[in-house]
Write a protein that holds these residues in place. Structure first.
Motif, PDB file in Angstrom:
ATOM      1  N   UNK A  36     -12.241 -28.678  10.333  1.00  0.00           N
ATOM      2  CA  UNK A  36     -12.990 -28.045   9.239  1.00  0.00           C
ATOM      3  C   UNK A  36     -14.448 -27.843   9.658  1.00  0.00           C
ATOM      4  N   UNK A  37     -15.018 -28.859  10.284  1.00  0.00           N
ATOM      5  CA  UNK A  37     -16.405 -28.735  10.773  1.00  0.00           C
ATOM      6  C   UNK A  37     -16.532 -27.582  11.760  1.00  0.00           C
ATOM      7  N   UNK A  40     -16.353 -24.292  10.041  1.00  0.00           N
ATOM      8  CA  UNK A  40     -17.592 -24.032   9.302  1.00  0.00           C
ATOM      9  C   UNK A  40     -18.715 -23.570  10.241  1.00  0.00           C
ATOM     10  N   UNK A  75      -7.889 -24.302   2.488  1.00  0.00           N
ATOM     11  CA  UNK A  75      -9.163 -24.692   1.880  1.00  0.00           C
ATOM     12  C   UNK A  75      -9.934 -23.497   1.323  1.00  0.00           C
ATOM     13  N   UNK A  76     -10.590 -23.744   0.180  1.00  0.00           N
ATOM     14  CA  UNK A  76     -11.267 -22.657  -0.541  1.00  0.00           C
ATOM     15  C   UNK A  76     -12.516 -22.144   0.166  1.00  0.00           C
ATOM     16  N   UNK A  77     -13.147 -22.997   0.963  1.00  0.00           N
ATOM     17  CA  UNK A  77     -14.456 -22.624   1.505  1.00  0.00           C
ATOM     18  C   UNK A  77     -14.373 -22.080   2.926  1.00  0.00           C
ATOM     19  N   UNK A  78     -13.158 -21.922   3.441  1.00  0.00           N
ATOM     20  CA  UNK A  78     -12.987 -21.288   4.749  1.00  0.00           C
ATOM     21  C   UNK A  78     -12.522 -19.860   4.487  1.00  0.00           C
ATOM     22  N   UNK A 133     -18.683 -26.707 -10.454  1.00  0.00           N
ATOM     23  CA  UNK A 133     -19.679 -27.006  -9.430  1.00  0.00           C
ATOM     24  C   UNK A 133     -20.456 -28.289  -9.719  1.00  0.00           C
ATOM     25  N   UNK A 143     -23.266 -20.612  -7.436  1.00  0.00           N
ATOM     26  CA  UNK A 143     -24.024 -20.774  -6.200  1.00  0.00           C
ATOM     27  C   UNK A 143     -24.165 -19.407  -5.554  1.00  0.00           C
ATOM     28  N   UNK A 146     -26.150 -21.178  -0.340  1.00  0.00           N
ATOM     29  CA  UNK A 146     -26.262 -22.636  -0.469  1.00  0.00           C
ATOM     30  C   UNK A 146     -27.103 -23.059  -1.669  1.00  0.00           C
TER      31      UNK A 146
ATOM     32  N   UNK B 126     -17.562 -33.061  -1.322  1.00  0.00           N
ATOM     33  CA  UNK B 126     -17.118 -31.675  -1.456  1.00  0.00           C
ATOM     34  C   UNK B 126     -18.153 -30.741  -0.821  1.00  0.00           C
ATOM     35  N   UNK B 127     -17.654 -29.688  -0.191  1.00  0.00           N
ATOM     36  CA  UNK B 127     -18.503 -28.816   0.604  1.00  0.00           C
ATOM     37  C   UNK B 127     -19.597 -28.106  -0.178  1.00  0.00           C
ATOM     38  N   UNK B 128     -19.363 -27.898  -1.475  1.00  0.00           N
ATOM     39  CA  UNK B 128     -20.363 -27.181  -2.279  1.00  0.00           C
ATOM     40  C   UNK B 128     -21.587 -28.050  -2.562  1.00  0.00           C
ATOM     41  N   UNK B 129     -21.481 -29.353  -2.381  1.00  0.00           N
ATOM     42  CA  UNK B 129     -22.608 -30.244  -2.673  1.00  0.00           C
ATOM     43  C   UNK B 129     -23.575 -30.265  -1.479  1.00  0.00           C
ATOM     44  N   UNK B 130     -24.216 -29.153  -1.254  1.00  0.00           N
ATOM     45  CA  UNK B 130     -25.057 -28.958  -0.077  1.00  0.00           C
ATOM     46  C   UNK B 130     -26.235 -29.931  -0.061  1.00  0.00           C
ATOM     47  N   UNK B 166     -18.051 -33.164   5.222  1.00  0.00           N
ATOM     48  CA  UNK B 166     -18.071 -32.101   4.206  1.00  0.00           C
ATOM     49  C   UNK B 166     -16.681 -31.500   4.089  1.00  0.00           C
ATOM     50  N   UNK B 167     -16.143 -31.498   2.891  1.00  0.00           N
ATOM     51  CA  UNK B 167     -14.779 -31.008   2.669  1.00  0.00           C
ATOM     52  C   UNK B 167     -14.696 -29.492   2.820  1.00  0.00           C
ATOM     53  N   UNK B 168     -13.492 -29.024   3.141  1.00  0.00           N
ATOM     54  CA  UNK B 168     -13.230 -27.586   3.162  1.00  0.00           C
ATOM     55  C   UNK B 168     -13.011 -27.026   1.776  1.00  0.00           C
ATOM     56  N   UNK B 169     -12.877 -27.921   0.781  1.00  0.00           N
ATOM     57  CA  UNK B 169     -12.803 -27.482  -0.597  1.00  0.00           C
ATOM     58  C   UNK B 169     -11.403 -27.284  -1.139  1.00  0.00           C
TER      59      UNK B 169
END
Ligand code: FMN
Ligand code: SF4
Ligand code: FES
Lengths: 165, 431
Positions: A36-37, A40, A75-78, A133, A143, A146, B126-130, B166-169
């Motif tokens: 995941x890292x 990202x 995953x939602x953020x990829x 969020x 958001x 960031x 969680x990834x959104x918590x920057x 950091x999670x992928x969400x």
């Protein structure tokens, strides 16, 4: 996808990014744990993870591309598809819904001429719904990249859009 | 004055204290004390404090730690994992602690890790918590530089490495066994139990997963003792709780209050009651996975046993208020959309059942529902209830639905009979 974007994504990861990924895998207990890292990092540079980049990362992590894709799409953020210069994550969960989240969504869709999930014609914004969020006491919330914003209303949304060039 | 051990060191400007500032207000004294105790003595103190997990399930923290095999029984590596995934809709308490008092969490992690003799800790954020991720990473580095984290902490012989991940969400990552899969770089699918994670968790090693708020309670308990902590509470369980309120109240927010503070006190004194022109129809007491509580029961104490007794659960203790201007069926549709989308897809009842529930609710909301649909929904409630699925996501999804079918029966029937949503006008409205 515009031609500009196509050229951009076909560029390989390059030595620097490959080195950064190698570094995080060394710190991880097992190589795949860093996936995941690693994805990202790719996304930070290229905004999304193209098929070519996915294959390169998979090789670095000693995973098959299919295996890594299975993880990436979970995953939602990829992002496995191109996104705009700015990604708007608009909360569509319950507290925001109570506080007018649907109106916020309608307003953004109208201003940007997109539906949720789409990118504007000029490639500036992608509008994505996201789960809560953790800003529920300032609902509706979103958001942009960031930065976290709350207490959204029409004027505030317009202002945020204007400031995100 | 009520004592607030969770939030006492939070600064008025909200910026976190650095390690020096935190030490100046008494920070890391609990670590010094703990490292001179035996792990057994720490666990016994936590047990006496009646600290129960703040992640939702309310498991006794001391008992969870005790279940990890002792070092002489099993030599291998073990892990302490902080669950900072906070994705339960309506919950915003952990973000406050992560952003504003990261050193207190780290202090709790060190003590917890020492108690279970874990040499590796992961903070899964969680990834959104920057901002939280940034501040935590900095705090870990500072703690390391001071010798609170790393090799041979303060000369005790105990070593600990802390990683911030950091999670992928995905909501399911917050489920403890799915979290292991996520940390291992896999799709976050929950695992079968047994084996218990205290014996076989991350990478098959003994692991403990604790919520952020739970671990933040630990340093004050060690420093001031279990009796003091018990005394803060208004219920049988120990301590204080970060209660929150969102929705059309005058002052939405978070407050650290004695455990077991009554719901009406939180809603009407702390949150200031409803805004002008709004009436409270019902609340979700602790996030999307908790059953509605209606005004007749607002005198309930917000502790695990009391909320359970009236058919709901404390969950995260972050309350969402439904007012009369919003459609209850629309709200249920919103919740079930969330659950359907976030289902990991592993077991059939959840993977197929939740989208079906969402479709039925969407149809009813649009005025296209049939009387039989209510039977179908009731059928799903039992079909996806506790024990029918692989993890607690699906039963959690059914909690608001089951109680919604009970409390909003007439609203369901109106939609079906009138073939329209009585709240149609407010659907896309700001207010
Ligand atoms: C679908 C699902 C999501 C969860 N999400 C979270 C979460 O985001 N944070 C959390 O602390 N616990 C979450 N939990 C509860 C955890 O499984 C676990 O019980 C908790 O982290 C244990 O910590 P505690 O004993 O300190 O409460 C979730 C559970 C389920 C079933
Ligand atoms: S209940 Fe749902 S989320 Fe849990 S394992 Fe089954 S499919 Fe996955
Ligand atoms: S519900 Fe939108 S921020 Fe929590």
């Amino acid at each position: 996808m515009s031609t500009v974007e196509q050229d951009f994504v076909q560029e390989p990861l390059g030595p620097r990014l490959r080195h950064e990924i190698a570094t995080i895998t060394r710190h991880a207990e097992h190589k795949r744990a860093a996936c995941i890292d690693a994805l990202k990092l790719v996304q930070k540079r290229f905004r999304f993870v193209s098929d070519g980049h996915l294959a390169e990362v998979a090789a670095l992590l000693e995973m098959t591309p299919a295996e890594l894709d299975g993880v990436a799409t979970f995953y939602n953020l990829i992002f496995r598809r191109p996104v705009g210069r700015h990604v708007i994550l608009l909360c569509d969960s319950v507290a925001c819904w109570v506080m007018g989240g649907a109106a916020a969504c309608a307003h953004l869709c109208e201003r940007l001429s997109v539906k949720p999930g789409e990118t504007t014609a000029d490639g500036r914004f992608t509008l994505l719904p996201i789960v809560c969020l953790g800003h529920c006491d300032h609902a509706p919330a979103m958001m942009v990249d960031e930065d976290l914003y709350g207490d959204l209303d029409a004027a505030r949304l317009d202002d945020i859009l204007r400031r995100s060039r | 004055m009520i004592e607030t051990p969770l939030t006492a060191t939070i600064q008025p400007d909200g910026k976190p204290l650095d390690v020096t500032g935190y030490e100046r207000v008494g920070g890391y004294q609990a670590v010094r004390k703990a490292l001179k105790m035996t792990p057994e003595a720490i666990i016994s103190e936590i047990k006496s404090s009646k600290l129960r997990g703040r992640g939702g399930a309310g498991f006794q923290t001391g008992r969870k730690w005790e279940a990890v095999p002792k070092r002489d029984e099993a030599l291998f590596l073990r892990y302490l994992i902080v669950n900072a995934d906070e994705m339960e809709p309506g919950s915003f308490k952990d973000r406050l602690l992560l952003e504003k008092t990261p050193h207190q969490l780290i202090e709790g992690v060190i003590i917890g890790a020492f108690a279970i003799q874990a040499t590796l800790a992961y903070i899964f954020v969680r990834g959104e918590y920057v901002l939280a991720l940034e501040r935590l990473a900095r705090a870990v580095v500072e703690a390391q530089a001071r010798g609170y984290v790393g090799r041979d902490i303060l000369g005790s012989g105990f070593s600990l490495t802390i990683h911030v991940h950091a999670s992928g969400g995905r909501y399911i990552c917050g489920e403890a066994s799915a979290l292991f899969s996520a940390l291992e770089g896999r799709r976050a699918i929950p695992r079968a139990r047994p084996p218990r994670s205290a014996v076989s968790g991350l990478w098959g090693k003994p692991s403990v997963v604790n919520n952020v708020e739970t671990l933040c309670c630990v340093p004050p308990i060690i420093e001031r003792g279990a009796n003091w902590y018990l005394g803060l509470s208004r219920s049988v369980d120990g301590g204080t709780k970060l209660y929150g309120v969102s929705g059309r109240v005058k002052r939405p927010g978070l407050w650290e209050l004695p455990f077991g503070t009554p719901l009406n006190e939180i809603l009407f004194e702390h949150a200031g009651g409803m805004q002008e022109g709004y009436e409270c129809r019902a609340v979700l007491p602790g996030g999307a996975s908790t059953a509605f509580i209606v005004p007749e029961s607002f005198d309930v104490r917000m502790d695990f046993a009391s909320v359970q007794k009236i058919g709901s659960s404390l969950g995260t203790g972050n309350i969402v208020v439904l007012d009369q201007r919003r459609c209850p069926i629309g709200l249920l549709r919103n919740l079930e959309h969330f659950f359907a989308q976030e289902s990991c897809g592993w077991c059939t009842p959840c993977r197929d059942g939740l989208p079906w529930v969402e479709r039925i609710l969407t149809a009813i909301e649009a005025g296209e529902g049939k009387v039989e649909d209510l039977e179908l929904l009731i059928h799903h409630v039992s079909f996806l209830g506790p024990g029918c699925t692989f993890c607690d996501l699906a039963p959690g999804a059914m909690a608001p639905l089951a109680s919604g079918l009970k409390h909003f029966r007439s609203e369901f029937e109106r939609h079906i009979n009138e073939k329209a949503c009585p709240w149609h006008d407010t659907k896309d409205a700001w207010t």
